[in-house]
Design an enzyme around this catalytic site. Structure first.
Site, short mmCIF file in Angstrom:
data_model
loop_
_atom_site.label_atom_id
_atom_site.label_comp_id
_atom_site.label_asym_id
_atom_site.label_seq_id
_atom_site.Cartn_x
_atom_site.Cartn_y
_atom_site.Cartn_z
N ARG A 165 8.26 -3.19 -12.71
CA ARG A 165 7.35 -4.25 -12.24
C ARG A 165 6.41 -3.74 -11.15
NH1 ARG A 165 4.26 -8.57 -13.31
NH2 ARG A 165 4.34 -10.17 -11.69
N SER A 210 -3.66 -15.37 -16.30
CA SER A 210 -2.80 -14.20 -16.21
C SER A 210 -3.54 -12.91 -16.49
CB SER A 210 -1.65 -14.34 -17.23
OG SER A 210 -0.86 -13.18 -17.30
N ASN A 211 -2.99 -11.83 -15.92
CA ASN A 211 -3.44 -10.49 -16.28
C ASN A 211 -3.05 -10.13 -17.71
OD1 ASN A 211 -4.69 -9.73 -13.87
ND2 ASN A 211 -2.83 -8.85 -13.00
N ASP A 221 0.08 -18.57 -12.74
CA ASP A 221 0.27 -17.18 -13.14
C ASP A 221 1.43 -17.16 -14.15
OD1 ASP A 221 0.14 -14.22 -12.88
OD2 ASP A 221 2.11 -14.50 -11.95
N ALA A 222 1.48 -16.14 -14.97
CA ALA A 222 2.50 -16.11 -16.02
C ALA A 222 3.72 -15.29 -15.65
CB ALA A 222 1.88 -15.57 -17.32
N TYR A 223 3.54 -13.98 -15.49
CA TYR A 223 4.67 -13.06 -15.35
C TYR A 223 5.24 -13.10 -13.94
CZ TYR A 223 3.05 -11.55 -19.87
OH TYR A 223 2.67 -11.53 -21.19
#
Length: 228
Positions: A45, A121-122, A9-11
């Site tokens: 967030r 990722s989203n 995942d990224a964030y």
């Protein structure tokens, strides 16, 4: 079964989602924001994620940049800040989020061991490309996969299908890593080996599945994947 592919995942996992607010708070003339930047960043967030889940449930998709802007607008209003210049600055900084300190060496170790590496990722492709470039990690990633390819946010099962479409192979050869417990849980249910990066020592989510592994940061990923 041997791990051949590590997907992140990224964030919040590779990129520090608090970096934009923290950097803005350190700039001159931001005293009102600096006094509560941590609370604002947390609300930002929280709403960003909530809006992805709700849109997936509603069946009304939009890109991640839109929910990022909408989450920020909610957070600023909720904390009593009306400052268009600050809003613009925070959004600009979000395109340049810093990677966590251990990320470059961790990814380099995986690549040196012959592992395939990717982001799932989203985030929209443009956002992800900006973050990858800013962090200087493009040369240690084989693919950057965005849910925009399927038009729904994680944890919809079709988003995890993107990994197989990119790399093939059995699901149990994939180590999926996320700082979002709900994401790691869903990926476990999908059939990936999973690692939850629990940076804030939170309790595990009460969901149908659990992460297979839990760690406090990403330094142990090469060992877990068998690359060290």
């Amino acid at each position: 079964m041997t791990i051949t592919t590590c997907v992140f995942d990224a964030y919040g996992t590779l990129f520090d989602v608090n970096a934009a607010a923290r950097e803005a708070a350190e700039e001159p003339g931001r005293d009102a924001f600096a006094a509560q930047w941590q609370k604002i960043s947390a609300t930002w967030r929280e709403k960003q994620l909530q809006y992805t889940w709700l849109r997936a449930t509603y069946g009304v998709h939009t890109d991640f940049w839109t929910v990022t802007m909408q989450g920020l607008d909610y957070a600023l209003e909720a904390h009593g800040i009306a400052d268009p210049d600050l809003r613009d600055r925070l959004l600009q900084l979000y395109w340049e989020l810093a990677a966590y300190p251990e990320v470059p060496s961790m990814l380099a170790a995986l690549k040196a061991a012959g592992m395939r590496t990717a982001i799932l990722s989203n985030g929209s492709p443009e956002m992800l490309n900006g973050a990858v470039e800013s962090a200087g990690i493009g040369d240690v990633l084989d693919a950057v996969l965005s849910v925009e390819q399927v038009g729904v946010f994680k944890p919809h099962r079709s988003t995890y299908d993107l990994v197989g479409q990119a790399f093939g192979g059995p699901r149990r050869e994939v180590l999926f890593v996320s700082s979002n417990c709900w994401d790691a849980c869903a990926a476990t249910g999908y059939g990936f080996v999973t690692a939850w990066v629990n940076r804030r020592s939170e309790p595990v989510d009460r969901l149908p599945w659990r992460p297979v592994h839990e760690m406090s940061d990403l330094t142990g990923i090469p060992r877990l994947a068998g690359a060290a």
